[in-house]
Scaffold this motif. Structure first.
Motif, short mmCIF file in Angstrom:
data_model
loop_
_atom_site.label_atom_id
_atom_site.label_comp_id
_atom_site.label_asym_id
_atom_site.label_seq_id
_atom_site.Cartn_x
_atom_site.Cartn_y
_atom_site.Cartn_z
N ILE A 24 0.86 -1.18 0.00
CA ILE A 24 0.00 0.00 0.00
C ILE A 24 0.89 1.23 0.00
O ILE A 24 1.86 1.30 0.76
CB ILE A 24 -0.91 0.05 1.24
N LEU A 25 0.57 2.20 -0.84
CA LEU A 25 1.25 3.50 -0.82
C LEU A 25 0.26 4.52 -0.28
O LEU A 25 -0.84 4.69 -0.82
CB LEU A 25 1.70 3.89 -2.23
N VAL A 26 0.65 5.18 0.81
CA VAL A 26 -0.21 6.17 1.44
C VAL A 26 0.32 7.56 1.14
O VAL A 26 1.47 7.88 1.45
CB VAL A 26 -0.27 5.97 2.97
N ASP A 27 -0.52 8.39 0.52
CA ASP A 27 -0.19 9.79 0.28
C ASP A 27 -0.69 10.57 1.49
O ASP A 27 -1.89 10.81 1.63
CB ASP A 27 -0.87 10.26 -0.99
N LEU A 28 0.22 10.96 2.36
CA LEU A 28 -0.16 11.63 3.60
C LEU A 28 -0.01 13.14 3.51
O LEU A 28 -0.09 13.83 4.52
CB LEU A 28 0.68 11.08 4.76
N ASP A 29 0.23 13.65 2.32
CA ASP A 29 0.46 15.08 2.16
C ASP A 29 -0.86 15.80 1.90
O ASP A 29 -1.39 15.75 0.80
CB ASP A 29 1.44 15.34 1.02
N ILE A 30 -1.38 16.48 2.92
CA ILE A 30 -2.60 17.26 2.73
C ILE A 30 -2.29 18.76 2.77
O ILE A 30 -3.19 19.58 2.86
CB ILE A 30 -3.67 16.92 3.79
N VAL A 31 -0.99 19.08 2.73
CA VAL A 31 -0.57 20.48 2.82
C VAL A 31 -0.14 21.02 1.46
O VAL A 31 -0.60 22.07 1.01
CB VAL A 31 0.58 20.65 3.83
N ASN A 32 0.74 20.30 0.79
CA ASN A 32 1.31 20.77 -0.47
C ASN A 32 0.50 20.23 -1.65
O ASN A 32 0.39 19.02 -1.82
CB ASN A 32 2.76 20.29 -0.58
N ILE B 194 -3.81 4.91 -0.96
CA ILE B 194 -4.72 5.62 -0.08
C ILE B 194 -4.30 7.09 -0.14
O ILE B 194 -3.16 7.43 0.16
CB ILE B 194 -4.64 5.10 1.36
N ALA B 195 -5.25 7.94 -0.52
CA ALA B 195 -4.92 9.35 -0.76
C ALA B 195 -5.93 10.25 -0.06
O ALA B 195 -7.03 9.83 0.29
CB ALA B 195 -4.92 9.62 -2.26
N PRO B 196 -5.57 11.53 0.13
CA PRO B 196 -6.50 12.47 0.76
C PRO B 196 -7.78 12.61 -0.04
O PRO B 196 -7.77 12.55 -1.27
CB PRO B 196 -5.71 13.79 0.77
N ASN B 197 -8.88 12.81 0.66
CA ASN B 197 -10.13 13.15 -0.01
C ASN B 197 -10.01 14.57 -0.56
O ASN B 197 -9.37 15.43 0.04
CB ASN B 197 -11.29 13.10 0.99
N PHE B 198 -10.64 14.80 -1.71
CA PHE B 198 -10.67 16.11 -2.36
C PHE B 198 -9.29 16.55 -2.85
O PHE B 198 -9.08 17.71 -3.13
CB PHE B 198 -11.22 17.21 -1.41
N GLY B 199 -8.37 15.60 -2.97
CA GLY B 199 -7.02 15.96 -3.37
C GLY B 199 -6.92 16.53 -4.77
O GLY B 199 -5.95 17.18 -5.10
N HIS B 200 -7.93 16.28 -5.60
CA HIS B 200 -7.87 16.77 -6.98
C HIS B 200 -9.00 17.75 -7.26
O HIS B 200 -9.49 17.87 -8.38
CB HIS B 200 -7.94 15.59 -7.96
N THR B 201 -9.42 18.49 -6.24
CA THR B 201 -10.42 19.51 -6.44
C THR B 201 -9.86 20.84 -5.98
O THR B 201 -8.74 20.91 -5.50
CB THR B 201 -11.70 19.20 -5.62
N ASN B 202 -10.67 21.88 -6.10
CA ASN B 202 -10.21 23.19 -5.65
C ASN B 202 -10.65 23.48 -4.22
O ASN B 202 -10.61 24.63 -3.78
CB ASN B 202 -10.71 24.29 -6.60
N LEU B 203 -11.06 22.45 -3.48
CA LEU B 203 -11.40 22.64 -2.08
C LEU B 203 -10.14 22.89 -1.28
O LEU B 203 -9.11 22.30 -1.53
CB LEU B 203 -12.15 21.41 -1.54
#
Length: 217
Positions: free
Chosen positions: A34-42, A62-71
């Protein structure tokens, strides 16, 4: 039980590209990963930006929710807690610097209970980590933020597409001195795969593919 590897470092050091390479190489060996993207800042250079490549290799991401939106406030999915019950390798791409590493601190107790490796990625050619002393201070800030201790160093010194054999060779003293000052081992040095054959004198060389690129590369 999960075999957890945390990949941390300064913004732009190359940790995301390293995390992707490690996940793909693990999958090639037939191990569940599993690769976890834990970056919710950059918002730039996230592992999840390469989701198709990663998933096609058999790696769960596993990635942040809304990572590819303008939220403005991406959040971590509840799915992340499943990694502590996972029977395989878990590679966590931690956000840069102490700000990004603060997110990791939420899970420090669970990670400690599982056991972990925390790889500190350094790049001599980045501001704020250009000297061993700066790199030492950066790690102290990261460790304080995430409440976990690094277990090893990865020398990922590069100049993007301008990287040469000499670029990497000239970084070795810097990497060794950083490891000495931190009293943790230099685990390996990375090199773009096309240069690896010319760097056989480096002990523990890890050839990597360059997946993460700027828009103008």
């Amino acid at each position: 039980m999960a075999n957890i590897k945390l990949i941390c470092g300064h913004y732009g050091c190359g940790k995301t590209n390293l995390a992707i390479n490690m996940a793909l190489d693990t999958a090639k060996k037939g191990s569940p990963v599993i690769l976890v993207d834990l970056d919710i800042v950059n918002p730039y250079f996230r592992s999840s930006d390469y989701a198709d490549l990663i998933k096609n290799a058999g790696v769960r991401i596993i990635a942040p929710n809304f990572g590819h939106t303008n939220l403005d406030l991406p959040s971590l999915p509840a799915e992340i807690y499943s990694i502590f019950e996972f029977d395989g390798d878990v590679i966590i791409d931690v956000g840069g610097d102490d700000v990004g590493s603060t997110v990791l601190g939420r899970f420090s107790k669970q990670i400690e209970s599982c056991g972990y490796q925390m790889l500190y990625v350094i790049n001599k050619h980045r501001v704020m980590t250009a000297s061993p002393e700066e790199s030492v201070q950066m790690l102290h800030d990261i460790e304080s933020a995430c409440r976990l201790k690094a277990t090893g160093i990865v020398n990922n010194s590069h100049l993007k597409q301008e990287t040469t054999k000499q670029t990497i060779l000239e970084s070795m003293d810097y990497a060794k001195e950083t490891a000495k000052q931190l009293c943790i081992p230099l685990l390996f040095t990375t090199a773009p795969r096309y240069l690896a054959k010319d760097l056989r004198e480096i002990e523990y060389l890890y050839p990597i593919d360059v997946y993460v690129k700027t828009l103008w590369e």
